[in-house]
Design a protein around this motif. Structure first.
Motif, PDB file in Angstrom:
ATOM      1  N   LYS A 160       0.822  -1.209   0.000  1.00  0.00           N
ATOM      2  CA  LYS A 160       0.000   0.000   0.000  1.00  0.00           C
ATOM      3  C   LYS A 160       0.858   1.262   0.000  1.00  0.00           C
ATOM      4  CE  LYS A 160      -4.116  -2.271   1.669  1.00  0.00           C
ATOM      5  NZ  LYS A 160      -5.168  -2.437   2.691  1.00  0.00           N
ATOM      6  N   ASP A 230      -7.468  -2.926   6.820  1.00  0.00           N
ATOM      7  CA  ASP A 230      -6.991  -1.613   6.406  1.00  0.00           C
ATOM      8  C   ASP A 230      -7.156  -0.562   7.496  1.00  0.00           C
ATOM      9  OD1 ASP A 230      -5.916  -0.196   3.909  1.00  0.00           O
ATOM     10  OD2 ASP A 230      -7.520   1.151   4.569  1.00  0.00           O
ATOM     11  N   SER A 239      -5.390   2.364   2.237  1.00  0.00           N
ATOM     12  CA  SER A 239      -6.241   2.223   1.051  1.00  0.00           C
ATOM     13  C   SER A 239      -7.591   2.898   1.239  1.00  0.00           C
ATOM     14  CB  SER A 239      -6.436   0.738   0.719  1.00  0.00           C
ATOM     15  OG  SER A 239      -5.268   0.201   0.133  1.00  0.00           O
TER      16      SER A 239
END
Length: 480
Positions: A160, A230, A239
């Motif tokens: 990420k 996340d 994200s």
């Protein structure tokens, strides 16, 4: 190699996706006379499982296809082998995801991207191999959806961070659902297009909201999954922030719904500060004590856009009422047999992690298990495809059972076919079964067709998971 009533083959350089192979295995196992059928890519894990089952498996690699069948007689084995070839022929002829890796097929994601006008890659490989494939996609300038689970969190953070530098989005790991520009990825329901965008650290949570929006006559612009971790303290919403920014810049999105299991408190505050700077309004569905459930958040989104909130359909076990005449609202009265009362016990048998957590919070009591968790999917298909563990749990449960059934592409083509006999057996033992049915009428399985079959078997069915949890809690006599 055929030995007695065992057939073991390794087909070099032949690939089919794991969902297709699981269905081939299920079709073979369901045949009379077949004791065991393993049809899978020859990963170390799958080879080990076949050897544990007593098969003599020769040397093989993860790019090879493993077939291991055991039958009760030589005649049964011959018939199973014929069925195997019919199944493979159907996969190849029907675009089932099979190809031979020899020839000009691209060997890396980056190579494939250069050969097509691609902007998005979907990675669905065993978790230990997902990082390399996903990083290859990111370095090629592609956004990537990582369907794979069992990916270490440190690798997720690296992916990420690199995606942020490259200006692309990483959806996942363990991203089960996405809809991008009308195209469904992973487990995706057939929902109408609309003005509401969804960002979800949850697959089944996104499916619940999207399906409720569809039932209300609204629709979605995009559904961007970000992976269940996340909004954890480790991943820090990397994200989620990127997906929110993307939808904020999307002219087809007028409102965003943000969905997650209970996030880390400091990350939730970080996300709220970020949202305050967006032009597009955001409705929060961050589950937790005192927070909105998914149905309530959906209703807030509908009201914000001036869309009437319907009465969400439900069908009680009392009678198979017409689908357009919903019964038993979210307060969830006791069943017609009067068996509600304290001490019965409530068992949540779930395939979706967010739906499981929401039900646990709403019901307020009970024992809940998410069979889609990494601990249960290592070496086997997701429970939305393979129901065996949940069937075992239902067969041994007492009191009240609450479970989800999630429809859509890639899910079981007819979940009622296996659940109806199990529900009838449970009812004969005095067990009440409550089902949260997530889907739409346009899904391949058909929402109303599935509901009719389950209600006829004796289950109470709700399209709202929160309403199903309240009803189950009332039946069990818990506070709910």
């Amino acid at each position: 190699m055929t030995t007695g009533t065992d057939l073991v083959e390794v087909r070099a350089g032949v690939y089919h996706d794991s969902v297709s192979l699981m269905r081939v295995s299920q079709a073979l196992t369901a045949r009379p006379g077949v004791d065991v059928a393993v049809v899978a890519m020859a990963t170390e894990l799958n080879v080990g499982l076949a050897r544990e089952a007593g098969f003599a498996v020769p040397a093989a690699g993860p790019a090879d296809l493993l077939v291991a069948i055991r039958a009760g007689s030589a005649a049964d084995l011959d018939e199973a082998a014929e069925e195997l070839e019919r199944q493979f022929a159907a996969l190849t002829g029907g675009g089932g995801g099979g190809f031979e890796t020899a020839g000009a097929a691209p060997r890396t994601t980056g190579t494939a991207a250069r050969g097509f006008d691609a902007t998005l890659a979907l990675v669905s490989v065993p978790g230990e191999h997902a990082f390399a494939e996903a990083m290859d996609a990111v370095e090629a300038g592609l956004s990537v959806m990582i369907f794979s689970d069992n990916v270490p969190v440190a690798q997720e953070v690296l992916l990420k961070e690199r995606a942020r530098e490259r200006g692309v989005l990483v959806m996942g790991p363990d991203c089960g659902t996405a809809i991008v520009g009308g195209a469904g990825l992973g487990f995706a329901n057939v929902v109408r297009p609309g003005r509401i965008g969804v960002v979800a650290a949850s697959g089944t949570g996104a499916q619940q909201v999207a399906c409720l929006l569809d039932l209300a006559g609204a629709g979605v612009s995009h559904v961007l999954g970000v992976g269940g971790r996340d909004l954890s303290a480790a991943v820090r919403g990397r994200s989620t922030l990127a997906a929110l920014a993307a939808l904020d810049a999307d002219p087809s999105t007028d409102l965003i719904v943000l969905i997650s299991k209970p996030p880390a408190p400091e990350i939730a505050q970080k996300v709220r500060r970020f949202v305050a700077g967006l032009r597009t309004p955001v409705v929060f569905a961050l589950l937790g004590p005192g927070a909105d459930d998914l149905t309530t958040a959906t209703e807030k989104a509908l009201r914000a856009l001036g869309v009437p909130v319907p009465r969400w359909p439900s069908w009680t076990a009392a009678q198979a009422t017409a689908p357009d005449e919903p019964q038993a609202g979210p307060d969830g009265e006791a069943g017609p047999d009067g068996r509600a009362g304290p001490g019965r016990g409530l068992w949540g048998i779930y395939s979706g992690g967010t739906l499981c957590e929401e039900a646990r919070i709403v019901a307020g009591a009970g024992v809940f298990t998410d069979y889609g968790d990494d601990a249960y999917t290592r070496g086997r298909a997701h429970p939305m495809i393979d129901p065996s563990l949940r069937l075992e749990a239902l067969a041994s449960a007492e009191g009240v059972v609450l479970m989800d059934v999630v429809l859509g592409h890639a899910a079981d083509p007819d979940p009622a076919a296996w659940l109806v006999p199990a529900v009838r057996a449970a009812r004969e033992r005095g067990v009440d079964v409550v089902v949260a049915l997530v889907g739409t009428d346009s899904d391949p399985q058909g929402l109303r067709r599935q509901a009719d079959a389950l209600v006829e078997a004796g289950a109470s069915v709700f399209v709202s998971n929160a309403a199903a949890a309240r009803h189950a809690a009332a039946l069990a006599g818990s506070a709910g």
